[in-house]
Design an enzyme around this catalytic site. Sequence first.
Site, mmCIF file in Angstrom:
data_model
loop_
_atom_site.group_PDB
_atom_site.id
_atom_site.type_symbol
_atom_site.label_atom_id
_atom_site.label_comp_id
_atom_site.label_asym_id
_atom_site.label_seq_id
_atom_site.Cartn_x
_atom_site.Cartn_y
_atom_site.Cartn_z
ATOM 1 N N ASN A 9 28.836 37.122 31.670
ATOM 2 C CA ASN A 9 29.440 36.290 32.749
ATOM 3 C C ASN A 9 29.015 34.989 32.414
ATOM 4 O OD1 ASN A 9 30.105 34.653 34.870
ATOM 5 N ND2 ASN A 9 29.448 36.039 36.276
ATOM 6 N N ARG A 89 34.059 37.919 32.407
ATOM 7 C CA ARG A 89 34.549 37.277 33.322
ATOM 8 C C ARG A 89 35.323 36.229 32.972
ATOM 9 N NH1 ARG A 89 31.272 35.581 38.583
ATOM 10 N NH2 ARG A 89 33.247 35.490 39.903
ATOM 11 N N HIS A 177 37.420 34.445 43.084
ATOM 12 C CA HIS A 177 36.507 35.909 43.545
ATOM 13 C C HIS A 177 37.148 37.103 43.457
ATOM 14 C CE1 HIS A 177 34.062 32.477 45.670
ATOM 15 N NE2 HIS A 177 33.544 32.748 44.555
ATOM 16 N N ARG A 237 31.059 21.819 46.925
ATOM 17 C CA ARG A 237 32.507 21.737 46.712
ATOM 18 C C ARG A 237 33.084 21.372 48.302
ATOM 19 N NH1 ARG A 237 34.219 26.887 43.466
ATOM 20 N NH2 ARG A 237 31.868 27.139 43.229
ATOM 21 N N GLU A 375 30.379 42.490 40.812
ATOM 22 C CA GLU A 375 31.317 41.851 40.134
ATOM 23 C C GLU A 375 31.149 42.455 38.600
ATOM 24 O OE1 GLU A 375 30.252 38.281 41.505
ATOM 25 O OE2 GLU A 375 31.900 37.570 41.741
#
Length: 389
Positions: A9, A89, A177, A237, A375
Amino acid sequence: MNPVIGVVNAGSSSLKFSFYEGERSLLSGQIDGIGVRVGSRAKNAAGQSIPGPDVLTKPPSSPAEAVALLPPWLRGVLDGHDLVALGHRVVHGGPRHSKPERVTPGLLDELAALSQLAPLHQPHNLAPIRAILDLAPDIPQVACFDTAFHHTIADVERNFAIPRELTARGIRRYGFHGLSYEYIASCLPRLTPAIAQGRVIAAHLGNGASLCALHAGRSVATTMGFSALDGLPMGTRSGEMDPGLVLYLMQNEGMSAKEIEDFLYRRCGMLGVSGISSDFRDLLESDAPEAREAIALFVHRVARNIGALAAALGGLDGIVFTAGVGENAAAIRAAVLERCAWLGVGLDAAANAANGPCLTTPGSRVAAHVIPTDENLMILRHTRAVLET
Ligand code: ADP
């Protein structure tokens, strides 16, 4: 030699990795602070810290360069094992890629062309894949997309109210996600069978944050949109806001596109509202009214969006919290769930304080749970499945 599959990742300044034998993690770790103050750490199968790859002899200046430090390190720590594949990913699969795929030079070029849609993530995700393709072209690599799980979303939810030519060009909601939500959906039949086939809102609340409405384990709506800026406010964000604000910043504050990008991705969210930190732990520990205001705004927006997704689902049977904040911040979960009483949520305060896993009373019409996300395990499973086809 025992076969091992690696999961990578890569971000803008870090490279995270795990190596699995079957579904057992043999090794995991990361190289971070790349280009700033580089460091590395790792854990073995027993969860004990071990020295990470050597980043000091020749410090890497990018995650792609950091990849080259893995093979010599792996030879020492994965002796007797054979690395047979790598799964990655990749944040954006664009409109065409709805499932994980084996990497080819052609696929990489196509994914690179999507970088405009995710400028802060996509190039960093792809650089190590390209580096490995050059370094070890025989190792099969699989790209797993964060957008793919949301391909089941219907047009009415996916499309913006913009001229249809733009929609046809791929200007629409993608959602992110997805690997986390897919993992959560895969856990529901085992961990929460009563709601697995029902209407569930999964809340991935971490540094990045979003909600996903699941019906029978499939994504039907999500708060992130065309970019990973939409929806909930996050660490740095903004989350959703009036697009007129962007015009205002350009016309009245004289900000350039680059400055607005930096503003929306790095200076808003919890950091912007609190003026203190983007990290929820700092905010929860602080007595400053600005920290409390930032948390109140976050909780309000999570609860408001749960209402919106419950409407998209036509009702609600369950809520699942995951990621750094969702798994650990009991105070934030409690505040969100209290505001969901109107939906039929009966909070069990003691269970919530103990991090669940079930957070609601036996009589609660909507069941709430904590499920830790994984993940990397999802990427591992996809990588194995792609190799077997
Ligand atoms: P990402 O993977 O998006 O970087 P994580 O899922 O690791 O993010 O979540 C990071 C966030 O989780 C940080 O804001 C951190 O403060 C918060 N967090 C982690 N542990 C706790 C905790 N025990 N209590 C409150 N917040 C926590």
